[in-house]
Design an enzyme around this catalytic site. Structure first.
Site, mmCIF file in Angstrom:
data_model
loop_
_atom_site.group_PDB
_atom_site.id
_atom_site.type_symbol
_atom_site.label_atom_id
_atom_site.label_comp_id
_atom_site.label_asym_id
_atom_site.label_seq_id
_atom_site.Cartn_x
_atom_site.Cartn_y
_atom_site.Cartn_z
ATOM 1 N N GLY A 183 3.946 3.564 -0.753
ATOM 2 C CA GLY A 183 3.323 3.526 0.561
ATOM 3 C C GLY A 183 1.977 2.837 0.494
ATOM 4 O O GLY A 183 1.334 2.790 -0.572
ATOM 5 N N GLN A 204 -6.421 0.588 2.987
ATOM 6 C CA GLN A 204 -6.408 0.218 1.569
ATOM 7 C C GLN A 204 -6.511 -1.287 1.347
ATOM 8 O O GLN A 204 -6.798 -1.728 0.231
ATOM 9 C CB GLN A 204 -5.145 0.752 0.880
ATOM 10 C CG GLN A 204 -5.095 2.272 0.821
ATOM 11 C CD GLN A 204 -3.856 2.742 0.104
ATOM 12 O OE1 GLN A 204 -2.798 2.886 0.703
ATOM 13 N NE2 GLN A 204 -3.967 2.951 -1.201
ATOM 14 N N CYS A 252 -2.309 7.071 -6.549
ATOM 15 C CA CYS A 252 -2.728 6.262 -5.404
ATOM 16 C C CYS A 252 -3.159 4.889 -5.899
ATOM 17 O O CYS A 252 -3.891 4.791 -6.888
ATOM 18 C CB CYS A 252 -3.896 6.951 -4.691
ATOM 19 S SG CYS A 252 -4.487 6.056 -3.250
ATOM 20 N N LEU A 253 -2.716 3.843 -5.191
ATOM 21 C CA LEU A 253 -3.076 2.480 -5.594
ATOM 22 C C LEU A 253 -4.578 2.238 -5.481
ATOM 23 O O LEU A 253 -5.100 1.328 -6.120
ATOM 24 C CB LEU A 253 -2.305 1.463 -4.740
ATOM 25 C CG LEU A 253 -0.775 1.476 -4.912
ATOM 26 C CD1 LEU A 253 -0.110 0.563 -3.892
ATOM 27 C CD2 LEU A 253 -0.370 1.086 -6.324
ATOM 28 N N HIS A 302 0.182 11.866 2.414
ATOM 29 C CA HIS A 302 -0.774 11.131 1.566
ATOM 30 C C HIS A 302 -1.219 9.841 2.263
ATOM 31 O O HIS A 302 -2.412 9.553 2.348
ATOM 32 C CB HIS A 302 -0.113 10.828 0.209
ATOM 33 C CG HIS A 302 -0.914 9.947 -0.688
ATOM 34 N ND1 HIS A 302 -1.381 10.347 -1.921
ATOM 35 C CD2 HIS A 302 -1.358 8.661 -0.540
ATOM 36 C CE1 HIS A 302 -2.079 9.363 -2.470
ATOM 37 N NE2 HIS A 302 -2.067 8.322 -1.662
ATOM 38 N N GLU A 303 -0.255 9.085 2.775
ATOM 39 C CA GLU A 303 -0.609 7.800 3.416
ATOM 40 C C GLU A 303 -1.423 8.026 4.689
ATOM 41 O O GLU A 303 -2.399 7.303 4.936
ATOM 42 C CB GLU A 303 0.648 6.987 3.739
ATOM 43 C CG GLU A 303 1.441 6.519 2.530
ATOM 44 C CD GLU A 303 0.603 5.857 1.457
ATOM 45 O OE1 GLU A 303 -0.408 5.196 1.775
ATOM 46 O OE2 GLU A 303 0.936 6.029 0.273
ATOM 47 N N HIS A 355 -5.128 8.577 4.420
ATOM 48 C CA HIS A 355 -5.970 7.371 4.310
ATOM 49 C C HIS A 355 -6.535 6.968 5.680
ATOM 50 O O HIS A 355 -7.609 6.395 5.762
ATOM 51 C CB HIS A 355 -5.172 6.198 3.739
ATOM 52 C CG HIS A 355 -4.973 6.246 2.256
ATOM 53 N ND1 HIS A 355 -6.016 6.195 1.363
ATOM 54 C CD2 HIS A 355 -3.851 6.317 1.498
ATOM 55 C CE1 HIS A 355 -5.542 6.239 0.119
ATOM 56 N NE2 HIS A 355 -4.224 6.307 0.173
HETATM 57 NI NI NI Z 1 -3.038 6.418 -1.578
#
Ligand code: NI
Length: 182
Positions: A49, A54, A103-104, A145-146, A149
């Site tokens: 995701g 991000q 997480c990226l 989670h997404e 953000h």
């Molecule tokens: Ni993340």
């Protein structure tokens, strides 16, 4: 194809509450290009995701794609590539579900987070139409989670125990028999 740079923890955009998407721009060339870039970026970095903040776009937009299939932790359900615009979450089941999240924007780390195990999501899709999904367990975790953000939150804010944050290498060496994302 345009892979965008993913910003990392410490960049102020990741801590801002993102702005709603004006439904009138959904379907425009510029908006479609942004979504295409997010999908390209998600695939290039290899996540499940990606939220617009991000890539330093502070708007309420996320793309999620969970390939699913059998893993050593059992069958992980599949979610085909889905675009969420202005998502609203309602908790359907408060029972906590624990996942070792990554997480990226927080590369190289894993942390154990418990989230409600059942949710309903209302959002607009890429055509600007309302869509509603009900998800449980692992997929409910990925979406929460997404969408965090979009509110300037990272999973590390939700660790119940700060000792349960670790480098991915050590996680894989010592804890990888527990449920984790990707
Ligand atoms: Ni993340």
């Amino acid at each position: 194809m345009a892979v965008r740079k993913i910003i990392r923890m410490g960049h102020p955009t990741l801590r801002q509450v993102a702005q709603p998407v004006d439904p009138k721009i959904v379907g425009s060339t510029a908006f479609s290009r942004l979504v295409d870039d997010m999908v390209d970026t998600l695939h290039d970095y290899g996540g499940v995701g990606l939220a617009a903040p991000q890539i330093n776009e502070s708007i309420r937009l996320a793309v999620i794609e969970v390939p699913g299939g059998p893993t050593r932790y059992g069958e992980v359900p599949r979610l085909p590539l889905t675009v969420f615009i202005n998502p609203e979450v309602r908790v359907l089941d408060e029972k906590p579900n624990g996942v070792w999240e990554g997480c990226l924007s927080v590369p190289g780390l894993r942390g154990y987070v418990e989230r409600p195990s059942g949710i309903r999501v209302d959002a607009l899709n890429l055509k600007g139409e309302p869509q509603r999904l009900e998800l449980k367990g692992f997929l409910a975790t990925v979406l929460q989670h997404e969408f965090d953000h979009l509110d300037g939150k990272l999973y590390i804010d939700r660790l119940a125990d700060p000792r349960q944050l670790m480098f991915e290498e050590e996680f894989l060496r010592h804890h990888a028999d527990q449920p984790h994302s990707t």
